[in-house]
Each structure stands twice: as structure tokens, then as C-alpha cells.
Write a protein that holds these residues in place. Sequence first.
Motif, PDB file in Angstrom:
ATOM      1  N   PHE A 240       3.923   4.704  -5.509  1.00 10.65           N
ATOM      2  CA  PHE A 240       4.312   6.269  -5.286  1.00 10.65           C
ATOM      3  C   PHE A 240       3.689   7.148  -6.496  1.00 10.65           C
ATOM      4  O   PHE A 240       3.942   8.452  -6.861  1.00 10.65           O
ATOM      5  CB  PHE A 240       5.892   6.525  -5.376  1.00 10.65           C
ATOM      6  N   VAL A 241       2.694   6.364  -7.260  1.00 10.85           N
ATOM      7  CA  VAL A 241       2.021   7.135  -8.407  1.00 10.85           C
ATOM      8  C   VAL A 241       0.983   8.048  -7.771  1.00 10.85           C
ATOM      9  O   VAL A 241       0.448   7.606  -6.941  1.00 10.85           O
ATOM     10  CB  VAL A 241       1.311   6.167  -9.347  1.00 10.85           C
ATOM     11  N   ASN A 242       1.031   9.224  -8.078  1.00  9.45           N
ATOM     12  CA  ASN A 242       0.471  10.453  -7.859  1.00  9.45           C
ATOM     13  C   ASN A 242       0.153  10.558  -6.085  1.00  9.45           C
ATOM     14  O   ASN A 242      -0.860  11.116  -5.556  1.00  9.45           O
ATOM     15  CB  ASN A 242      -1.233   9.937  -8.109  1.00  9.45           C
ATOM     16  N   MET A 243       1.538  10.249  -5.659  1.00  5.45           N
ATOM     17  CA  MET A 243       1.477  10.457  -4.084  1.00  5.45           C
ATOM     18  C   MET A 243       2.560  11.771  -4.108  1.00  5.45           C
ATOM     19  O   MET A 243       3.554  11.940  -4.701  1.00  5.45           O
ATOM     20  CB  MET A 243       2.390   9.368  -3.526  1.00  5.45           C
ATOM     21  N   ASN A 244       2.038  12.668  -3.075  1.00 11.84           N
ATOM     22  CA  ASN A 244       2.778  13.801  -2.498  1.00 11.84           C
ATOM     23  C   ASN A 244       3.322  13.358  -0.927  1.00 11.84           C
ATOM     24  O   ASN A 244       2.856  12.541  -0.511  1.00 11.84           O
ATOM     25  CB  ASN A 244       2.158  14.966  -2.847  1.00 11.84           C
ATOM     26  N   LYS A 245       3.887  14.469  -0.517  1.00 13.96           N
ATOM     27  CA  LYS A 245       4.345  14.194   0.921  1.00 13.96           C
ATOM     28  C   LYS A 245       3.340  14.073   1.884  1.00 13.96           C
ATOM     29  O   LYS A 245       3.318  13.452   2.861  1.00 13.96           O
ATOM     30  CB  LYS A 245       5.356  15.395   1.416  1.00 13.96           C
ATOM     31  N   ASN A 246       2.285  14.821   1.820  1.00 12.88           N
ATOM     32  CA  ASN A 246       1.160  14.904   2.670  1.00 12.88           C
ATOM     33  C   ASN A 246       0.580  13.160   2.645  1.00 12.88           C
ATOM     34  O   ASN A 246       0.082  12.712   3.595  1.00 12.88           O
ATOM     35  CB  ASN A 246       0.163  15.785   2.295  1.00 12.88           C
ATOM     36  N   LYS A 247       0.195  12.754   1.334  1.00 17.67           N
ATOM     37  CA  LYS A 247      -0.498  11.739   1.111  1.00 17.67           C
ATOM     38  C   LYS A 247       0.533  10.550   1.906  1.00 17.67           C
ATOM     39  O   LYS A 247       0.145   9.564   2.355  1.00 17.67           O
ATOM     40  CB  LYS A 247      -0.687  11.316  -0.285  1.00 17.67           C
ATOM     41  N   ILE A 248       1.841  10.590   1.574  1.00 17.64           N
ATOM     42  CA  ILE A 248       2.789   9.537   2.251  1.00 17.64           C
ATOM     43  C   ILE A 248       2.741   9.600   3.328  1.00 17.64           C
ATOM     44  O   ILE A 248       2.829   8.317   3.938  1.00 17.64           O
ATOM     45  CB  ILE A 248       4.271   9.972   1.470  1.00 17.64           C
ATOM     46  N   LYS A 249       2.823  10.518   4.122  1.00 18.17           N
ATOM     47  CA  LYS A 249       2.693  10.675   5.595  1.00 18.17           C
ATOM     48  C   LYS A 249       1.501  10.125   6.121  1.00 18.17           C
ATOM     49  O   LYS A 249       1.713   9.497   7.170  1.00 18.17           O
ATOM     50  CB  LYS A 249       2.668  12.163   5.905  1.00 18.17           C
ATOM     51  N   LYS A 250       0.502  10.116   5.557  1.00 15.66           N
ATOM     52  CA  LYS A 250      -0.769   9.568   6.052  1.00 15.66           C
ATOM     53  C   LYS A 250      -0.792   7.862   5.878  1.00 15.66           C
ATOM     54  O   LYS A 250      -1.204   7.287   6.850  1.00 15.66           O
ATOM     55  CB  LYS A 250      -2.056   9.720   5.378  1.00 15.66           C
ATOM     56  N   VAL A 251      -0.019   7.404   5.052  1.00 15.28           N
ATOM     57  CA  VAL A 251      -0.044   6.084   4.829  1.00 15.28           C
ATOM     58  C   VAL A 251       1.366   5.391   5.045  1.00 15.28           C
ATOM     59  O   VAL A 251       1.772   4.171   4.411  1.00 15.28           O
ATOM     60  CB  VAL A 251      -0.385   5.656   3.318  1.00 15.28           C
ATOM     61  N   ILE A 252       2.383   5.851   5.762  1.00 13.30           N
ATOM     62  CA  ILE A 252       3.571   5.531   5.958  1.00 13.30           C
ATOM     63  C   ILE A 252       3.748   4.202   6.457  1.00 13.30           C
ATOM     64  O   ILE A 252       4.580   3.306   6.133  1.00 13.30           O
ATOM     65  CB  ILE A 252       4.545   6.620   6.934  1.00 13.30           C
ATOM     66  N   SER A 253       2.751   3.767   7.504  1.00 10.76           N
ATOM     67  CA  SER A 253       2.992   2.499   7.941  1.00 10.76           C
ATOM     68  C   SER A 253       2.728   1.400   6.983  1.00 10.76           C
ATOM     69  O   SER A 253       3.459   0.249   6.839  1.00 10.76           O
ATOM     70  CB  SER A 253       1.746   2.371   9.296  1.00 10.76           C
ATOM     71  N   SER A 254       1.858   1.432   6.205  1.00  8.61           N
ATOM     72  CA  SER A 254       1.504   0.641   4.842  1.00  8.61           C
ATOM     73  C   SER A 254       2.755   0.531   4.041  1.00  8.61           C
ATOM     74  O   SER A 254       2.811  -0.395   3.554  1.00  8.61           O
ATOM     75  CB  SER A 254       0.128   0.888   4.302  1.00  8.61           C
ATOM     76  N   LEU A 255       3.197   1.594   3.876  1.00  8.01           N
ATOM     77  CA  LEU A 255       4.343   1.711   2.754  1.00  8.01           C
ATOM     78  C   LEU A 255       5.518   0.880   3.454  1.00  8.01           C
ATOM     79  O   LEU A 255       6.208   0.114   2.583  1.00  8.01           O
ATOM     80  CB  LEU A 255       4.592   2.979   2.425  1.00  8.01           C
ATOM     81  N   TYR A 256       5.925   0.840   4.572  1.00  5.40           N
ATOM     82  CA  TYR A 256       6.857   0.347   5.438  1.00  5.40           C
ATOM     83  C   TYR A 256       6.476  -1.163   5.472  1.00  5.40           C
ATOM     84  O   TYR A 256       7.601  -1.993   5.160  1.00  5.40           O
ATOM     85  CB  TYR A 256       6.934   0.863   6.775  1.00  5.40           C
ATOM     86  N   ASP A 257       5.197  -1.558   5.174  1.00  4.11           N
ATOM     87  CA  ASP A 257       4.959  -3.031   5.226  1.00  4.11           C
ATOM     88  C   ASP A 257       5.604  -3.778   3.933  1.00  4.11           C
ATOM     89  O   ASP A 257       5.881  -5.092   4.054  1.00  4.11           O
ATOM     90  CB  ASP A 257       3.521  -3.336   5.084  1.00  4.11           C
ATOM     91  N   TYR A 258       5.563  -3.040   2.945  1.00  3.66           N
ATOM     92  CA  TYR A 258       6.349  -3.522   1.733  1.00  3.66           C
ATOM     93  C   TYR A 258       7.823  -3.405   1.687  1.00  3.66           C
ATOM     94  O   TYR A 258       8.555  -4.015   0.869  1.00  3.66           O
ATOM     95  CB  TYR A 258       5.761  -2.580   0.440  1.00  3.66           C
ATOM     96  N   PHE A 259       8.431  -2.679   2.815  1.00  8.11           N
ATOM     97  CA  PHE A 259       9.724  -2.379   2.679  1.00  8.11           C
ATOM     98  C   PHE A 259      10.616  -3.402   3.602  1.00  8.11           C
ATOM     99  O   PHE A 259      11.251  -2.912   4.391  1.00  8.11           O
ATOM    100  CB  PHE A 259      10.036  -0.907   3.029  1.00  8.11           C
ATOM    101  N   LYS A 260      10.322  -4.622   3.232  1.00 16.34           N
ATOM    102  CA  LYS A 260      11.224  -5.787   4.197  1.00 16.34           C
ATOM    103  C   LYS A 260      12.552  -5.629   3.694  1.00 16.34           C
ATOM    104  O   LYS A 260      13.059  -5.527   2.347  1.00 16.34           O
ATOM    105  CB  LYS A 260      10.397  -6.835   3.928  1.00 16.34           C
ATOM    106  N   PRO A 261      13.430  -6.264   4.656  1.00 17.03           N
ATOM    107  CA  PRO A 261      14.815  -6.343   4.424  1.00 17.03           C
ATOM    108  C   PRO A 261      15.308  -7.259   3.191  1.00 17.03           C
ATOM    109  O   PRO A 261      16.370  -7.012   2.471  1.00 17.03           O
ATOM    110  CB  PRO A 261      15.235  -6.789   6.025  1.00 17.03           C
ATOM    111  N   ASN A 262      14.390  -8.298   2.923  1.00 11.14           N
ATOM    112  CA  ASN A 262      14.575  -9.272   1.754  1.00 11.14           C
ATOM    113  C   ASN A 262      14.895  -8.358   0.288  1.00 11.14           C
ATOM    114  O   ASN A 262      15.499  -8.969  -0.519  1.00 11.14           O
ATOM    115  CB  ASN A 262      13.727 -10.141   1.720  1.00 11.14           C
ATOM    116  N   LEU A 263      14.221  -7.448   0.152  1.00 11.20           N
ATOM    117  CA  LEU A 263      14.143  -6.583  -0.908  1.00 11.20           C
ATOM    118  C   LEU A 263      15.565  -6.123  -1.224  1.00 11.20           C
ATOM    119  O   LEU A 263      16.091  -6.391  -2.250  1.00 11.20           O
ATOM    120  CB  LEU A 263      13.270  -5.161  -0.657  1.00 11.20           C
TER     121      LEU A 263
END
Length: 616
Positions: free
Chosen positions: A567-590
Motif C-alpha cells: 500500500f506504499v504510495n497507493m491511493n483509492k484510484n490506484k487500489i481500485k485498478k489493482v484490486i484483483s492482484s491485491l486480493y491474490d495476496y489476501f488468502k484465508p491462511n493469513l
Amino acid sequence: MSTVSVIVSTCDQTKMLEKVLWGFNCQTYKDFELIIADEGSPDPTKELVAKIETVMPFEISHIWQKDNGFKKGEILQKAILSSKSDYIILTQGDCIPREDLVQVHYMNKEPKTVISGVSYLLPLNISKTLTQQDIEEQNCFKVDWLKSKGIKKLSKGTRHNSRGYKSKFHNTFTSSKQSLNRYNSSGWKKDILRVVGFKEDKEGEGNLPGEDLQNHGIKFRQLRYSAVCVHLDYKRISQTTAVSKKSGENRKFLVIQQKMIGDVLASTIICRTLKYLFPECTVHFVVNENTLPVLYNNPHIDQIIVFKKEYSENKRAFYLFLRSIRKHSYDVVIDAYGKLESNLISIFAQAPRKIAHYRWYTSWVYSDTVVESQEADSKNSLANKIRLQLLNPIAPEFDDYSISPKLFLNQEEIALAKQKVSALKRNSDQKLIMISILGSSALKTYPSEYMSEVVDTICSNTDGILLFNYLPNQKDEAKAIYDRCNEVSKSQINFDFYATSLREFILILSQCDALIGNEGGAANMAKALRIPTFCIFSPYIVKAAWHDSSTGLNTAIHLNDYHPELFVNMNKNKIKKVISSLYDYFKPNLFEDQLLLFLNKYCSNTILDNSLNEKY
């Protein structure tokens, strides 16, 4: 042992507290103990108690804690737990009781019933000059004496003189809403402890949410013309009188929030706090029609003004609505929405004070603007804090940001809810878990393949019944997640159990032991019902904005907790564009360990490694 415990909350109000104690010295019913719940007062209060307890006919206890920032709930908790009587009267260190206050409360006690009285705000000049003799002679409760001191109009004056059948008549036909206040109320100790959740091993919430009593089968009784006290004015109150030329009793507020359910629910804390600061004020609330179910039975709203869909679609209908607003003659408008429609409502209201968050392009509309805070309070969400900050212009010294939204159910609704869910359980001890299976949009929804894993983890660690929460147009998506679950999980999921309306969903949710899943409106309603929540935040949503830790019941999970580097240097617009790749990191085992800890705490029979308690 005394039959009544009177608890007086105070914080550095020595002069006023002394007058209050003289008021209790005049009581006609004398079999009571008095406990001073002191939130960090300096030595003069301790010295006053030591001096005055030698001349009082009743026992006085002084419970003190360090001032940690307007946490009345914590010191009140200690005071109630220390009380020796079964019946409790709650009041404040700036409220002088009429000579029969204790008697009225105690003689009117009933099983599973709380009583609320009234306070009349004395002007600052009378509050300062009121003497011990005036209190002993009950002058501050005599209409003629008050008028002789310059009060020209005493609209509530009949309360001071009402006794016997006259007071019973007025109590029966009072139009005031029922609520448990902080300055003049009473109830059975066991009821207050059970509902408020005062435990010796837990911190208080910072507030006394007495209105929750109605959700636990406890009735209210108003004795506004029998249980009377006067409220001493002082600097903070005198500052707020600049709101309008009217007295505190006649002050009229309009709160505006035309948005989604979660936003409307969050903004109810403005109404609640207004009623706390100005107990006799009138509060109107403008909301969208589809959000009404979260406002039913709310004791802090005197009138709901519905903003219908047609007002946004038909200019003439909207203009007629605006003209109707003007007729109310509001003293203060608090615009929590801040959009064009609410800007126009604020203008047409023609109130002397109009308050909103600062926007350079609309600041000319309002008499006061407040810059939104960017930092969440340690005990509450940012969404709640920025709403309460809208009160700063009229209550500059009020800074209790720990207040949280609440939902209110009546007894008929509670009975109906219990009936609806009783058939779902194999036994009365079985847990009922609401699963917020989908978010309001794809951007705010935890991926289906991950959510099915979360459901399997829940079902493999508890024998509870799971209910899926989703909108009618999301049924296919919810079914797809159900199909991904294993057979054991499917046997515990009641997929076809579905609420037919928002209010029915609230009723069912009130009977659940926990809510787990996507953060959103359902989670906010669960928090407002004091249902434990385990919320999975979308990477797109700022966790601090909506996570409420004030009750200790809520766990919040965000990808930023585990991978802040993403999330370094990320704003909402940037997050919105890469939301799928961010969810790839967000697995239940975390967050599996934290989920197991939550299940163990609220949903029983979880297989738990004891080391997790130390880790989290």
C-alpha cells in the motif's frame, strides 16, 4: 444495609457537587447510601467529601479513577459494582434533587423496570448564586422564586409544583419519548449490570447505553412530573447557549444524512449526543426512505423527515419539500451529508447556525464548518469521530468520541425474532452465526474461492448454524459460494433462511451470536446490536474509517495488516485498478489464527492452540 444506592457522577465540579450533596441531605427518604463516581477530580473534591460526610446522615463513598478522557462508563462501572443495595439511582454532580427524589424513585420501583425523571436547566446567574439555604428551603423548585430571579417564562414549571394526583396525571400523558438518562434515573442493579455489560474483568464502553434495556425485556417508566431535579449551568453549557436565543428546552435541531444504511446508522450518534448535551431539545433527522428500518424505536429522534426518491427526480416535488423544511423554524442545522441536496435543505431551513464539514465550494452556505479528522480515535471508528466533530461549534469542550451507533427493538419484535430462529437450532445452546457472504459490490467482496474456505474453517471448528446474508440479486453468487463448501459445511448452512425485509433481517441478526464476513452494512448493524463481528475489509476500504473497537467485541482484518508494503504510495484510484492482484495476496491462511480465536471466544467448541491467546 441501605435500601437504595445513589450514584453521583462528577469530574472536577467541587462547588456544584457540594450543592448537590446538600440537596441529598434534604431528602424525605433517608435510607440510602451515596457513591460519588469521580472521573479524575483533583484534591479539592476529595477534601469536600471528607469534610461533608461528617455532617450527612447517610453513608458516602468516594470512588476515584484517573481522568483518561471522558470515560464515564469505566468509573460508573466501578461505582455500581461497589454499591451495597439492590436498587440504583443514577444522577450527576451538577443536578440538585428535589427533596422527594429518592422517595419517588424507590416507591415507584417495579420488577424489570427502569424509571426516568427530568432536570430543569437553571440559568448561569442563578446556578452561581444558589445558596445552601435556597436548597434547604427548596427555592430552586418554586416557580414564583424562579420568576423573581428573572426567569420570565417557565414552560416546564408545573413539574416543580406537581405532587400527588396532579403529577400522576401529567406523567400519564407526557409526550416525551422513553429513555434512560444519566442525570435522573433508576433501576435494579442486576438489570443494569446485565444489560450494560458491567463486568469486573472488562472495561466500560465509555458510555452508559441505558436504552439497550428495552432489548432485554426491561420496561421504561417516565416520571417527569414526579422525579425532579435542577441542572446547574456552568461554563461549558453557557458556551453552547450561543446556539440560539431560545432556552435549552426549546432548542430545535435538524440533522441531515441522505446516504446509505451504514452512513445513516453512524449519524444517529449525532442525535444521541445532542440529547445528552441538551436533554430537552428537539431533534429531527432527514434520511432516505430505504434507510428507515434502522431508525425505528430510536429514542433520540423526535421526528424522522423522509427524503423520498421522487425529490431527486422531480424538481417541483423537491421545491415543495424544501418549503416544508422552512416551516419548522430550526435553531441549528447539522449537515452530515454535504451534497447539493443537503446544501439546499440547509439554505431553506434558514437556521441561525448551520454546520457542515469544510468544502471550499460550499463553505458559504454554512455559519460553521469543521475540517474532517484524518486520524481515528483509539476506541472508535473514524466514521463516528468525524460525525461527532460536527458538534464542536456548539459544544466546544465535548470530546467523547467513544459513542457508537445503536439499533432499538421493542418487545414484540424480540419475541418475533426468537420465534423465527428457534426452529433452526437442534438445541437452545447451539450458536447461530450470520455470514456476510458478499459485499455491496465486487470491489468490496472477498473472493468466492476464499470465502468458501472461511466458511469451511468455521464449520470445522464449531457446530453452529450458519445463515448467509445477501441481497436478492446476489442469490446466484451466494449459491456459488455454497456449492464450493464441503459437505460438512453444507449441512450446517441454512441457505434458504432469508429475511424478507431490512427490519426482519435486523430482528434475526439480533438473535445471532456473531457475524463473520465482508465488512459493510450488515456488519455495522451487528455492531449497533452489540453482536460480536469478525470483518474482512476490502483493500479498497480504509480499516480505520469503519472499525469500532469501543466495545471490545469486534475484530477487523485488512490486507494492510499483513502486507503494508503493498500500500506504499497507493491511493483509492490506484487500489481500485489493482484490486484483483491485491486480493491474490489476501488468502484465508493469513488470518486463520485470529478467526479461530474469535470462534473460540464467541462460538464455542473451537479447536484452539493456547499460544494464540498470547499472540493476539
